[in-house]
Write a protein that holds these residues in place. Structure first.
Motif, PDB file in Angstrom:
ATOM      1  N   ARG A 312       0.821  -1.220   0.000  1.00  0.00           N
ATOM      2  CA  ARG A 312       0.000   0.000   0.000  1.00  0.00           C
ATOM      3  C   ARG A 312       0.852   1.267   0.000  1.00  0.00           C
ATOM      4  O   ARG A 312       0.352   2.357   0.269  1.00  0.00           O
ATOM      5  CB  ARG A 312      -0.951  -0.024   1.210  1.00  0.00           C
ATOM      6  CG  ARG A 312      -2.042  -1.077   1.084  1.00  0.00           C
ATOM      7  CD  ARG A 312      -2.708  -1.359   2.428  1.00  0.00           C
ATOM      8  NE  ARG A 312      -3.846  -2.257   2.292  1.00  0.00           N
ATOM      9  CZ  ARG A 312      -3.742  -3.578   2.148  1.00  0.00           C
ATOM     10  NH1 ARG A 312      -2.552  -4.155   2.136  1.00  0.00           N
ATOM     11  NH2 ARG A 312      -4.830  -4.325   2.024  1.00  0.00           N
ATOM     12  N   ALA A 361      -2.010  14.444   4.680  1.00  0.00           N
ATOM     13  CA  ALA A 361      -2.508  13.452   3.717  1.00  0.00           C
ATOM     14  C   ALA A 361      -1.674  12.172   3.773  1.00  0.00           C
ATOM     15  O   ALA A 361      -2.210  11.062   3.669  1.00  0.00           O
ATOM     16  CB  ALA A 361      -2.494  14.041   2.310  1.00  0.00           C
ATOM     17  N   MET A 362      -0.357  12.318   3.923  1.00  0.00           N
ATOM     18  CA  MET A 362       0.509  11.140   4.035  1.00  0.00           C
ATOM     19  C   MET A 362       0.195  10.351   5.299  1.00  0.00           C
ATOM     20  O   MET A 362       0.128   9.113   5.276  1.00  0.00           O
ATOM     21  CB  MET A 362       1.977  11.562   4.036  1.00  0.00           C
ATOM     22  CG  MET A 362       2.506  12.100   2.730  1.00  0.00           C
ATOM     23  SD  MET A 362       4.226  12.676   2.940  1.00  0.00           S
ATOM     24  CE  MET A 362       4.568  13.272   1.269  1.00  0.00           C
ATOM     25  N   GLU A 364      -2.592  10.275   6.932  1.00  0.00           N
ATOM     26  CA  GLU A 364      -3.888   9.613   6.724  1.00  0.00           C
ATOM     27  C   GLU A 364      -3.712   8.348   5.880  1.00  0.00           C
ATOM     28  O   GLU A 364      -4.337   7.313   6.160  1.00  0.00           O
ATOM     29  CB  GLU A 364      -4.865  10.570   6.046  1.00  0.00           C
ATOM     30  CG  GLU A 364      -6.260   9.990   5.897  1.00  0.00           C
ATOM     31  CD  GLU A 364      -7.234  10.972   5.270  1.00  0.00           C
ATOM     32  OE1 GLU A 364      -8.442  10.653   5.216  1.00  0.00           O
ATOM     33  OE2 GLU A 364      -6.797  12.064   4.836  1.00  0.00           O
ATOM     34  N   GLN A 365      -2.850   8.418   4.864  1.00  0.00           N
ATOM     35  CA  GLN A 365      -2.586   7.241   4.034  1.00  0.00           C
ATOM     36  C   GLN A 365      -1.966   6.118   4.871  1.00  0.00           C
ATOM     37  O   GLN A 365      -2.341   4.950   4.736  1.00  0.00           O
ATOM     38  CB  GLN A 365      -1.650   7.597   2.877  1.00  0.00           C
ATOM     39  CG  GLN A 365      -1.315   6.404   1.974  1.00  0.00           C
ATOM     40  CD  GLN A 365      -0.354   6.767   0.849  1.00  0.00           C
ATOM     41  OE1 GLN A 365      -0.241   7.937   0.462  1.00  0.00           O
ATOM     42  NE2 GLN A 365       0.354   5.777   0.320  1.00  0.00           N
ATOM     43  N   ASN A 368      -4.664   4.652   7.249  1.00  0.00           N
ATOM     44  CA  ASN A 368      -5.616   3.818   6.507  1.00  0.00           C
ATOM     45  C   ASN A 368      -4.971   2.507   6.069  1.00  0.00           C
ATOM     46  O   ASN A 368      -5.604   1.447   6.112  1.00  0.00           O
ATOM     47  CB  ASN A 368      -6.145   4.579   5.291  1.00  0.00           C
ATOM     48  CG  ASN A 368      -7.085   5.705   5.678  1.00  0.00           C
ATOM     49  OD1 ASN A 368      -7.664   5.700   6.769  1.00  0.00           O
ATOM     50  ND2 ASN A 368      -7.229   6.696   4.805  1.00  0.00           N
ATOM     51  N   ALA A 369      -3.699   2.597   5.648  1.00  0.00           N
ATOM     52  CA  ALA A 369      -2.990   1.387   5.226  1.00  0.00           C
ATOM     53  C   ALA A 369      -2.802   0.433   6.397  1.00  0.00           C
ATOM     54  O   ALA A 369      -2.956  -0.791   6.262  1.00  0.00           O
ATOM     55  CB  ALA A 369      -1.641   1.760   4.615  1.00  0.00           C
TER      56      ALA A 369
END
Length: 378
Positions: A312, A361-362, A364-365, A368-369
């Motif tokens: 991811r 944003a990173m 959050e990524q 989520n991953a």
């Protein structure tokens, strides 16, 4: 791919390097070295700071300054980097491994007394992830038993314990400016001297056993070989780079703490579900956002989680292999008590990407991953 670490430039690094070159001063102990040492001494509140070519070198200097002899013992956590033990084992001393606390992953101060023998000379406290060890208790034990305290503050720049900066509690402190640290010059370190009696000896030791430092200050008209020593100096080009980083350290700390807080908030639900445990920072400790880790549930396969994160686009890593279980640790060290927490943490810890310019944003990524990786959901 979101990397685990990404060094940053504050803006003045190359300008400083050019200035050092123009001044014709490229070897150690120049103007930028002194600028860094002054900044660090002011920050830590120590008597003297000496830049070194690594934190490892600073720890080795502390071992030499203690005049450790074969079979002397130094108490330390097993859950630490190999340099913590190597520095003392190189002098013939025996690392004595003690378990860590369940909350901070630091040396468990309640287990130190049981590890002390007539051969014990020092306690080495490692401030893991920039969170302070219980220095009041550790210093009290040391004072009562006539021991020296060394702080392995490799990860602890701009972090404090009960409002006092880490690195300034023990007889010696050692800090790292490795590429992965909050302030960096690629490879570099510093030794903090908190007792007046150690300052001149440390200067001589660092300068190949000579009194060159006194000569440069005009205290003597020539310098000579005074005692055993080696070359522990940081080169001036690295110091020039570091000077720019130190000037930006408070802003860097603010940004990293913001990233840490975003991780902490974003992973709260997974902790409530019992899939992981987030870091614990005692209220009397002010950390520096050096690291964000989670401890995975024993039901999860960490290797599989890392592979899913990689798929991811997230580079997450584990951390130390316990020193007491290593080939050299078994041969050169001694274990005091059970290593329950050390073994459990080593098997379950997962470190997430953490660097100054991570964006919301990173993060959050990554969150989520990780949620997908530990729940099996897409």
């Amino acid at each position: 791919m979101i990397p685990f670490n990404k060094p940053y430039m504050s803006g003045r690094e190359l300008e400083n390097i050019s200035a050092a070159h123009d001044a014709g001063a490229l070897s150690g102990d120049g103007a930028f070295s002194r600028q860094c040492e002054t900044w660090l001494s002011d920050q830590i509140g120590c008597r003297r700071t000496l830049l070194t070519h690594s934190c490892t070198a600073a720890l080795e200097m502390s071992a030499l300054l203690l005049d450790l002899q074969p079979d002397d013992e130094v108490i330390m956590p097993s859950y630490t980097f190999v340099s913590t033990a190597n520095a003392f084992a190189l002098r013939g001393a025996r690392p004595v491994f003690v378990d860590i606390r369940a909350d901070t992953l630091n040396l468990d101060e309640t287990l130190i007394e049981a590890a002390i023998t007539p051969r014990t000379r020092a306690i080495c406290a490692v401030h893991y992830a920039g969170v302070g060890c219980e220095m009041d208790a550790i210093n009290a034990i040391a004072a009562r038993r006539g021991l020296s305290v060394i702080e392995d503050a490799a990860q602890a720049i701009c972090a404090s314990y009960k409002t006092k900066p880490l690195g300034g509690f023990g007889r010696f402190g050692a800090m790292s400016f490795h590429e992965t640290k909050n302030a960096t010059c690629g490879e570099g370190g510093a030794l903090f001297l908190n007792e007046a009696e150690d300052v001149e000896r440390a200067e001589i030791l660092r300068e190949k056993g000579t009194d060159r430092s006194r000569f440069l200050r005009g205290a003597v008209d020539k310098y000579t070989w005074r005692s055993l020593g080696s070359s522990f100096l940081l080169g001036e080009l690295s110091a020039a780079f570091l000077a720019a980083q130190l000037e930006a350290t408070r802003e860097t700390t603010r940004r990293r703490l913001d990233c840490w807080d975003r991780y902490h908030s974003g992973l709260e639900a997974l902790e409530r579900e019992g899939l992981l445990r987030r870091p614990i920072v005692p209220s009397h400790c002010e950390h520096n956002g050096h690291m964000y880790y989670v401890l995975l549930s024993p039901d999860l396969d960490r290797h599989a989680v890392i592979e899913r994160l990689t798929e991811r686009g997230v580079n997450a890593v584990f951390h130390y292999t316990p020193l007491h279980a290593s080939q050299a640790g078994r041969r050169l060290g001694r274990v005091s008590g059970a290593m329950t927490q050390t073994d459990a943490v080593s098997a379950s810890i997962l470190r997430l990407p953490m660097w100054r310019d991570l964006t919301p944003a990173m993060i959050e990524q990554v969150v989520n991953a990780l949620r997908s990786a530990v729940t099996g959901q897409t």
